[in-house]
Design a protein around this motif. Sequence first.
Motif, PDB file in Angstrom:
ATOM      1  N   CYS A  10      -5.167  -2.278 -19.408  1.00 49.30           N
ATOM      2  CA  CYS A  10      -5.397  -3.417 -18.512  1.00 49.30           C
ATOM      3  C   CYS A  10      -5.208  -3.093 -17.035  1.00 49.30           C
ATOM      4  CB  CYS A  10      -4.505  -4.590 -18.909  1.00 49.30           C
ATOM      5  SG  CYS A  10      -2.749  -4.364 -18.522  1.00 49.30           S
ATOM      6  N   GLY A  11      -4.610  -1.934 -16.730  1.00 50.43           N
ATOM      7  CA  GLY A  11      -4.459  -1.529 -15.342  1.00 50.43           C
ATOM      8  C   GLY A  11      -3.211  -2.025 -14.656  1.00 50.43           C
ATOM      9  N   ASN A  12      -2.416  -2.852 -15.319  1.00 47.43           N
ATOM     10  CA  ASN A  12      -1.191  -3.357 -14.719  1.00 47.43           C
ATOM     11  C   ASN A  12      -0.044  -2.366 -14.915  1.00 47.43           C
ATOM     12  OD1 ASN A  12      -1.980  -6.107 -13.709  1.00 47.43           O
ATOM     13  ND2 ASN A  12      -2.562  -6.338 -15.853  1.00 47.43           N
ATOM     14  N   ASN A  13       1.100  -2.669 -14.290  1.00 43.06           N
ATOM     15  CA  ASN A  13       2.227  -1.758 -14.374  1.00 43.06           C
ATOM     16  C   ASN A  13       2.822  -1.729 -15.778  1.00 43.06           C
ATOM     17  OD1 ASN A  13       2.041  -0.987 -11.729  1.00 43.06           O
ATOM     18  ND2 ASN A  13       3.683  -2.328 -10.999  1.00 43.06           N
ATOM     19  N   ALA A  14       3.127  -0.531 -16.236  1.00 36.96           N
ATOM     20  CA  ALA A  14       3.814  -0.342 -17.511  1.00 36.96           C
ATOM     21  C   ALA A  14       5.163   0.306 -17.231  1.00 36.96           C
ATOM     22  CB  ALA A  14       2.982   0.535 -18.441  1.00 36.96           C
TER      23      ALA A  14
END
Length: 212
Positions: A10-14
């Motif tokens: 999704c491209g968000n922070n992990a």
Amino acid sequence: MKEHISCILCGNNASPFGRVRERDFYECQTCRAVIMDPDYYVDRDDEVYRYETHDNDVNDPRYQNFVSPLVDAVKKEYESGKTGLDYGSGTGPVAAKLLRDAGYEVTTYDPYFERNPGAFLTNYDFIISSEVVEHFHHPAKEFRLLRELLKPGGHLYCMTLRYEDEIDFESWHYAQDETHVIFYRKETAEWIKEAFNFSGLEFEERLFILEK
């Protein structure tokens, strides 16, 4: 470990999640996927070698039984004669063989073992992907492509072990495989459904099934 990395789905922070065999894993709080840090991906030659060590004999009853949930799910939804794609068919496309034997028209494609560009020139009633989605380095691109290849109302059958909180991740056999780079929770499949505009989602045994 790094403070965070970008989620490959999704491209968000992990955020940091765990370490298995000296490889770092992160959890995305948006799509809930658990992902390997891409810095630890094996190179293409090593990945192909690993796949070639799999004993995928299409005539092996044990292998046929292993993919039976996938084959049975297709048979439950579609009559013989319908068209399908085995995406990531590997060295031994047993699910495709079993469906062909049952009267379905199944095309096979694999980026390493059966590069078949013609597979992308038509649309299918169903797509099967057996023990493949956990290998996706670019899952958003892959799920977008697979949706586009389905006919309206078609189904994408993804066979993979889902991660659940009660699993001890560090000792989980699925995480021991260095070619497994993303693990899906139920919430991850639900995120995929919404993000890529699928109309339906079902869970059966090792499957999550997306409907266009």
